[in-house]
Design a protein around this motif. Structure first.
Motif, PDB file in Angstrom:
ATOM      1  N   ASN A  41      44.634  51.270  43.523  1.00  0.00           N
ATOM      2  CA  ASN A  41      45.305  50.003  43.240  1.00  0.00           C
ATOM      3  C   ASN A  41      45.834  49.370  44.516  1.00  0.00           C
ATOM      4  OD1 ASN A  41      44.797  50.359  40.529  1.00  0.00           O
ATOM      5  ND2 ASN A  41      46.791  51.297  40.104  1.00  0.00           N
ATOM      6  N   ASN A  82      42.876  47.758  46.173  1.00  0.00           N
ATOM      7  CA  ASN A  82      42.362  46.612  45.425  1.00  0.00           C
ATOM      8  C   ASN A  82      43.219  45.372  45.580  1.00  0.00           C
ATOM      9  OD1 ASN A  82      40.067  47.875  44.376  1.00  0.00           O
ATOM     10  ND2 ASN A  82      41.203  48.751  42.673  1.00  0.00           N
ATOM     11  N   LYS A 101      43.231  44.387  51.414  1.00  0.00           N
ATOM     12  CA  LYS A 101      41.833  44.267  51.845  1.00  0.00           C
ATOM     13  C   LYS A 101      41.725  43.463  53.131  1.00  0.00           C
ATOM     14  CE  LYS A 101      39.801  44.612  47.220  1.00  0.00           C
ATOM     15  NZ  LYS A 101      38.973  43.950  46.187  1.00  0.00           N
ATOM     16  N   SER A 152      33.510  46.232  36.708  1.00  0.00           N
ATOM     17  CA  SER A 152      34.208  45.490  37.757  1.00  0.00           C
ATOM     18  C   SER A 152      34.250  46.312  39.040  1.00  0.00           C
ATOM     19  CB  SER A 152      35.624  45.166  37.303  1.00  0.00           C
ATOM     20  OG  SER A 152      36.397  46.342  37.210  1.00  0.00           O
ATOM     21  N   ASP A 198      36.705  46.653  41.131  1.00  0.00           N
ATOM     22  CA  ASP A 198      37.966  47.394  41.252  1.00  0.00           C
ATOM     23  C   ASP A 198      37.922  48.698  40.473  1.00  0.00           C
ATOM     24  OD1 ASP A 198      38.811  45.345  42.794  1.00  0.00           O
ATOM     25  OD2 ASP A 198      40.182  44.477  41.330  1.00  0.00           O
ATOM     26  N   GLN A 199      37.312  48.665  39.289  1.00  0.00           N
ATOM     27  CA  GLN A 199      37.187  49.892  38.516  1.00  0.00           C
ATOM     28  C   GLN A 199      36.254  50.887  39.194  1.00  0.00           C
ATOM     29  OE1 GLN A 199      38.792  50.980  35.843  1.00  0.00           O
ATOM     30  NE2 GLN A 199      40.086  49.153  35.907  1.00  0.00           N
ATOM     31  N   ARG A 254      38.210  52.613  41.812  1.00  0.00           N
ATOM     32  CA  ARG A 254      39.073  53.624  41.209  1.00  0.00           C
ATOM     33  C   ARG A 254      38.293  54.897  40.903  1.00  0.00           C
ATOM     34  NH1 ARG A 254      43.649  52.473  38.209  1.00  0.00           N
ATOM     35  NH2 ARG A 254      42.774  53.628  36.447  1.00  0.00           N
ATOM     36  N   SER A 267      33.768  46.655  47.373  1.00  0.00           N
ATOM     37  CA  SER A 267      34.377  45.830  46.325  1.00  0.00           C
ATOM     38  C   SER A 267      34.186  44.345  46.589  1.00  0.00           C
ATOM     39  CB  SER A 267      35.866  46.146  46.211  1.00  0.00           C
ATOM     40  OG  SER A 267      36.553  45.795  47.402  1.00  0.00           O
ATOM     41  N   SER A 298      29.292  42.805  42.842  1.00  0.00           N
ATOM     42  CA  SER A 298      30.650  42.305  43.057  1.00  0.00           C
ATOM     43  C   SER A 298      30.788  40.852  42.626  1.00  0.00           C
ATOM     44  CB  SER A 298      31.025  42.459  44.537  1.00  0.00           C
ATOM     45  OG  SER A 298      30.094  41.794  45.359  1.00  0.00           O
TER      46      SER A 298
END
Length: 905
Positions: free
Chosen positions: A349, A352, A357, A645, A647-648, A651, A710, A716
């Motif tokens: 997190n 992200n 970034k 996604s 971001d997922q 993770r 990402s 993306s």
């Protein structure tokens, strides 16, 4: 320079017997040249005297350093062994008398012998051996601790130890095979076990992380299959890339690099085999112990946390673990690894975040800028003093040599081999031409410092030919006069001519030239190249040599070979990555990471005072393979993720590989710590460069690559657009309905496309105003607002629905509310339609007719049901405004009879 046989007058008369004349001033020594007043032999003092202080008249006032050189006879093995024994005895004697007994009050002897470098390399080898056991113990302890969990059944301390053992056995097996095959063993090979243990532990952590992601509900073979399907690809990528990097080094022109790469490449192959066989079998045994709920350390049955609440707290801390077979999903017994959760829920997190970034990219650009500056500052060449240990006697000699003898540093030998007739005028002229050509270069001093037996003999013969009544025009006469009059055993040139056994032919000869004003590795490299070109262009079979040329040769070859190896290795690593990670974007970012890490290692090693030499070239070859390890792990995990996604995906890949990368990088650095404790340059370079490549690789894998993937990775942009469209389409309807009944509103679609626009312009009430109301009495078989009854609808229909709602409201609501609360992701994916449209959305006519045909087919299937007429009477007639019913896949759990309450639409 002075040796035992050469310049006998200078050595005996001047040093021993005439010293009082020099001290009293009766005999003045002139600089730089002095002629013997008895023999008129010339003596070049700059070759022997260092730091000389000279008066305005050229008279030597003081000499702080004198250099004496002794040549030994090594014509055969017997003489070679005797010479080696003499050197060892001499070095031991000076060490005893000077360093231990301190008998010299006014002088300090700095010594160096032909076997000194061999002795120093042997000392370097022995210096690292005592750290093998301590390093293995530290690595084992680290592996055991980091493989443990608070759950004493799922904890894997023994597997951490067995991972070290697997790497050690694979390395020993590889070394044994190479030695059996006849490959020479050199001291630098002792750095390989530390590297192999680091690589092996990295693979161990990757396999354990994959095992922890498997479900305990499955059998051990199923969990092994799932673990190897994930981990085997990652460790295969790293093993293949490491092997190819060492394979490139095998073709190096430096024998030391070739030998090291052979041993290391063999160890890499066997390490891969051992981990897929021996260590995988150990994981399987640990899996069976876990299945039986055995303690991970002492292997006795223990109770899970959920069943041991009544036990003493010590049992909770040191014994409890595993799961209850009767309640395997109990959350008290299914706690995940805390560090893996940290990487997934906190670190991912953090990465992200948009600002983070941006900050990571800025830091990366600054890192490349500093590395680029370091590349421009890199120095080439292996300094002689760095070959020896820091406490070696050779260090003092090298320092004195640099302080006092840099003006005339190297006494070089020019050797001419072949059965030449030196009585021939043509041969004499060719030798003289070669000598003068060398003397005319800027790297060699004039003829005053040249020692040539042929030039001196011809001058001697010209002066004394008539007086002594001899001739040297014929070969026989030339050899006779040379042996009898000019080359007696005590002559200064007695070792410069080599006759055959019969004494009738000269097999080889040499003469010495003096280098002058050579400073720096670049100048030394230029000197060697220029002098070798002159010798090669000569018509004679000549060679120029100095013992230090072995260092100068590196200056000429290291830079082009390093660039060639890095480019070739980079291309091979990219091809291998693309084969195992068949995604262009992922392979592209792996390639960018490889280039970035290599630039960083080269740049920062220069800032860390590591020169580009044969030792650092070995490490650069290794770095090509090591730079792929962490980056390939992350890219493969990102590409294999099923999340939609970016971001997922970040993770998931950090959850899977964040902990193994952290463990692998720390363990590799710990394994190399022993090399810097050995207190010598060679192994210190290994530590510095391996530290750089591992640190930069971990930073790329944990920070840079997740950010780049990402932003610019596979899916993306499309995922971002799809997510935005989905949010827009679902915002008006899905959010207004109570979970889990997120049923989309039907779409209005007529032949004319103006109805939608007309409705948009009208202020129609939406379902959003009901979003905050308490819904009561909703029936799971009811239409849920998709259809609207007309005024003539039957009252019995409403009564029937209300009665049924009273019966089913509590259990059904509780069931789905609990399902939504416990697992919202599953619930949403279960009840959301695959195509969600807004009330003013549009669809194609083809889709409209397809859905209408499906509805007609379903209606015909229900026409023959026995209770059809009763249903008609109970529910009455309804008319739907929409010719389509969207989300039909989500209300199939309702009573099918209620979906078609009338014959027509």
């Amino acid at each position: 320079m002075v040796d035992q046989n050469k310049h006998s007058w200078f050595h005996v008369d001047l040093v021993n017997h005439k010293s009082f004349l020099v001290e009293s001033g009766a005999l003045n020594l002139t600089f730089p040249l002095m002629f013997n007043p008895v023999t008129w032999d010339a003596h070049a003092f700059p070759v022997f005297f260092g730091g000389t202080e000279v008066s305005d008249d050229g008279i030597i006032l003081s000499v702080p350093s004198v250099q004496l050189v002794y040549f030994g006879n090594a014509d055969n093995k017997k003489f070679d062994r005797m010479g080696a024994a003499w050197e060892d005895a001499f070095l031991d004697l000076i060490t005893e008398k000077q360093d231990e007994q301190n008998i010299f009050k006014h002088i300090r002897i700095a010594r160096f012998a032909s076997r000194t470098l061999d002795h120093e390399l042997e000392r370097n080898t022995k210096s690292v051996v005592p750290y093998f056991s301590s390093t293995f113990a530290i690595m084992a302890l680290f592996s055991v601790v980091t493989c443990m969990m608070t759950d004493w059944v799922r904890s894997k301390p023994w597997l951490g130890l067995l991972g070290n053992l697997s790497a050690a056995m694979a390395t020993l097996c590889a070394f044994g095979i190479c030695m059996y095959a006849g490959v020479d063993f050199i001291g630098i090979n002792l750095a390989a076990p530390f590297l192999m243990i680091g690589i092996g532990i990295d693979d161990t952590f990757v396999m354990l992380a994959a095992w922890r992601r498997t479900s305990m509900k499955h059998s051990v073979p199923e969990r092994m299959a799932q673990m190897l399907s994930e981990a085997a690809v990652s460790i295969t990528i790293t093993s293949v890339t490491d092997f190819f990097s060492f394979w490139i080094g095998i073709f190096s022109p430096f024998p030391s690099v070739t030998i090291f790469c052979i041993y290391s490449g063999a160890a890499t192959c066997l390490l891969f085999i051992w981990h897929l066989t021996f260590f995988a079998a150990c994981v399987a045994l640990s899996g069976y112990a876990e299945q039986k709920n055995l303690h991970s350390v002492i292997c006795i049955p223990v109770q899970p946390v959920s069943k041991s609440q009544h036990r003493w707290w010590i049992y909770h801390v040191f014994c409890s673990g595993g799961v209850d077979p009767d309640d395997i999903d109990n959350p008290m017994d299914n706690k995940e690894n805390g560090v893996m959760i940290f990487f997934r829920d906190y670190f991912a997190n953090f990465l992200n975040n948009g600002f983070v970034k941006f900050l990571v990219i800025v830091v990366f650009i600054a890192y490349l800028a500093v590395a680029g500056y370091g590349v421009t500052q890199i120095q080439e060449g292996l300094e002689r003093r760095k070959v020896a240990k820091n406490d070696s006697y050779a260090i003092e000699f090298f320092d004195r040599e640099d302080d006092y003898y840099r003006e005339f540093p190297y006494r070089m030998q020019v050797i001419i081999a072949g059965n030449y007739d030196y009585s021939n005028r043509t041969v004499q002229e060719e030798v003289e031409k070669l000598t003068q050509t060398l003397e005319n270069t800027s790297y060699v001093s004039n003829q005053l410092y040249t020692e040539s037996w042929l030039r001196s003999f011809l001058q001697y013969a010209e002066r004394n030919q008539e007086y002594l009544n001899f001739t040297i025009d014929k070969k026989e006469d030339f050899h006779r006069v040379l042996r009898e009059l000019w080359l007696p055993p005590t002559s200064a040139f007695s070792l410069d001519v080599k006759f055959d056994d019969s004494g009738e032919n000269i097999l080889a000869m040499r003469f010495l030239v003096q280098a002058v004003n050579i400073s720096g590795t670049e100048h030394e490299k230029e000197m060697v190249g220029a002098l070798r070109r002159i010798v090669k262009e000569s018509s004679l079979n000549a060679t120029i040599f100095h013992p230090y040329f072995v260092f100068f040769d590196q200056f000429e070859l290291v830079r082009p070979m390093s660039i060639q190896n890095m480019l070739l290795g980079g291309v091979i690593m990219m091809i291998v990555s693309f084969i195992f990670i068949p995604n262009f974007l992922c392979s592209f970012w792996v390639a960018i990471s490889i280039i970035s890490i290599e630039i960083g290692v080269v740049g920062y090693m220069a800032l860390w005072h590591v020169n580009l030499d044969s030792i650092s070239m070995i490490n650069l070859i290794m770095c090509i393979g090591f730079s792929v390890d962490f980056t390939a792990h992350i890219c493969y995990a990102y590409m294999s993720s099923k999340a939609k996604s970016p971001d997922q995906r970040v993770r998931e890949c950090l959850y899977a590989l964040g902990l193994p990368i952290l463990q692998g990088s720390i363990s590799t650095i710990l394994g190399m710590m022993a090399l810097i404790l050995a207190n010598n340059y060679i192994f210190a370079v290994f530590f510095k460069m391996v530290f750089l490549v591992v640190f930069f690789g971990a930073m790329h894998g944990l920070f840079l690559l997740p950010v780049l993937l990402s932003l610019f990775g596979p899916g993306s942009w499309s995922c971002c657009r799809n997510q935005e469209e989905e949010d827009i389409k679902m915002s008006n309807v899905e959010k207004s309905l109570p979970h889990p009944y997120c049923i989309p509103h039907p779409q209005f679609k007529l032949n004319s496309g103006n109805l939608g626009n007309t409705l948009k312009n009208q202020k129609l009430p939406t379902l959003e105003k009901y979003s905050n109301k308490n819904y009561k009495g909703y029936d799971v078989d009811k239409d849920l607002g998709l259809g609207t009854s007309e005024e003539n609808s039957s009252e019995s229909s409403s009564n029937h629905s209300n009665k049924k709602a009273v019966i089913d409201k509590q259990p059904s609501n509780r069931k789905y509310e609990d399902s939504w609360r416990n697992n919202p992701e599953v619930s949403s994916s279960q009840f959301h339609s695959s195509q969600v449209l807004d009330i003013f959305g549009t669809d194609s006519d083809q889709e409209y007719y397809r859905r209408r045909e499906m509805m007609e087919r379903n209606r015909r299937q229900f026409q023959d049901l026995p209770r059809q007429e009763e249903v008609y009477r109970a529910y009455g007639h309804r008319r739907r405004y929409s010719p389509q019913i969207l989300g039909i896949t989500h209300i199939l759990h309702l009573n099918p009879k209620n979906l078609f309450p009338e014959k027509g639409i």
